[in-house]
Scaffold this motif. Structure first.
Motif, PDB file in Angstrom:
ATOM      1  N   GLY A  54      68.469 -26.926  16.767  1.00  0.00           N
ATOM      2  CA  GLY A  54      67.431 -27.176  15.772  1.00  0.00           C
ATOM      3  C   GLY A  54      67.927 -27.882  14.526  1.00  0.00           C
ATOM      4  N   GLY A  82      67.067 -22.200  16.805  1.00  0.00           N
ATOM      5  CA  GLY A  82      66.130 -22.419  15.717  1.00  0.00           C
ATOM      6  C   GLY A  82      66.186 -21.415  14.590  1.00  0.00           C
ATOM      7  N   ALA A 110      61.359 -25.133  17.634  1.00  0.00           N
ATOM      8  CA  ALA A 110      62.622 -25.836  17.357  1.00  0.00           C
ATOM      9  C   ALA A 110      63.325 -25.267  16.135  1.00  0.00           C
ATOM     10  N   THR A 120      66.092 -31.390  13.861  1.00  0.00           N
ATOM     11  CA  THR A 120      64.681 -31.168  13.523  1.00  0.00           C
ATOM     12  C   THR A 120      64.552 -30.651  12.095  1.00  0.00           C
TER      13      THR A 120
END
Length: 316
Positions: A52, A215, A29, A55
């Motif tokens: 991402g 990510g 992620a 996260t």
């Protein structure tokens, strides 16, 4: 100065090195992200949905544990309660109760989190909800609900705000009001990190921007720097018939870097002086050309170009 003006010893509000988050059985992620957010700036974290952003922000406030890498928030590598009390966030929006008023919801939240209730009126005034504080949450517009979430983040006089998609779903006037609120927070000495999937929107309020894709952090700079570096790729918009055949013909020209088919023609990545030879080649092949012009690219065009997988692979 307010207590939110406390200065981290290293001058950075956020610092990460190689921060990575992998979920079992899923793609990575957040992938080796190294960035810093300077004290007092507004930092925009931009990426497509699923890139991402959330996260990454969750790791900054201890809602997710990094797989590897390091982070510092307000000068501390340990996310203690003392540190987190100095951070206001809308990553996990409070579960406001529809039948309770805005003030009652904030009072309940303050008691639940151990904060005092003294900041409630000030927070409501800051987000321009004082006049609707005693109306039930269910009567609030989406913009008002977003502002109440920001009011919750402001309680406790946080010196760092981490805001996840604060303008998401708002109409243009709501976006403008939220931008004004964010500018006001920065002017008061707070550091703000906010995420968005719209570079053009976030550019209007941020000092610097970091672009994340799959990510990975693929670009960092002011919006002017990013536009200059990634927006300089010239292109032509061609309105024509027989689009698939026209694309093949255009791609054969030496000055053409790339061709993309569109609904009513082509987007041809080539210098402006390629317009004449390109038109001649298409007409000679029997393709009707109704128009050709330089492509005036917006910041959003630049962002979408940056986050196309072929471009991102070149940047990696």
């Amino acid at each position: 100065m307010g207590k939110h003006m406390t200065e981290p010893t290293d001058g950075l509000a956020i610092e990460t090195t190689g921060l990575t988050k992998r979920f079992a059985g899923k793609k990575t992620a957040v992938d080796d992200v190294t960035l810093d957010v300077r004290r007092g700036e507004v930092y925009g974290f931009v990426g497509l949905n699923g890139a991402g952003k959330t996260t990454f922000m969750r790791m900054l406030v201890g809602l997710a544990r990094p797989t590897s890498g390091t982070l510092k928030v307000l000068g501390s590598s340990r996310l203690t309660n003392e540190v987190l009390r100095r951070v206001g966030t809308t990553i996990e929006k409070p579960a406001f109760y529809p039948g309770m008023t805005g003030r009652q919801n904030l009072t309940l939240l303050a008691r639940y989190t151990g904060m005092g209730v003294a900041d409630i009126d000030a927070s409501l005034k800051t987000v321009d909800l004082a006049g609707r504080a005693d109306d039930k949450f269910r009567t609030y517009s989406l913009g008002m609900k977003q502002r109440l979430a920001l009011a919750a983040a402001l309680m406790g006089d946080a010196e760092l705000l981490i805001l996840d998609e604060p303008t998401n779903g708002l109409d243009p006037s709501g976006m403008a009001a939220m931008r004004d609120l964010i500018r006001e927070q920065a002017a008061s000495g707070r550091t703000v990190m906010l995420s968005s999937h719209l570079l053009g929107e976030i550019a209007q309020v941020c000092d610097r921007v970091g672009v994340i894709h799959h990510g990975r952090l693929i670009a960092v700079g002011t919006t002017g720097e990013i536009e200059s570096k990634y927006g300089a790729r010239p292109s032509l918009v061609v309105t024509c018939d027989e689009i698939p055949r026209a694309a093949v013909i255009a791609a054969e020209l030496d000055t053409v870097e790339e061709v993309r088919e569109q609904a009513d023609g082509l987007l041809v990545f080539a210098p402006e002086d390629a317009a004449g030879p390109l038109t001649s080649a298409l007409v000679a092949a029997g393709v009707t050309v109704r128009g050709i012009r330089p492509n005036q690219r917006s910041l959003e065009d630049v962002f979408l170009e940056m986050t196309s997988d072929t471009v991102a692979e070149r940047q990696a």
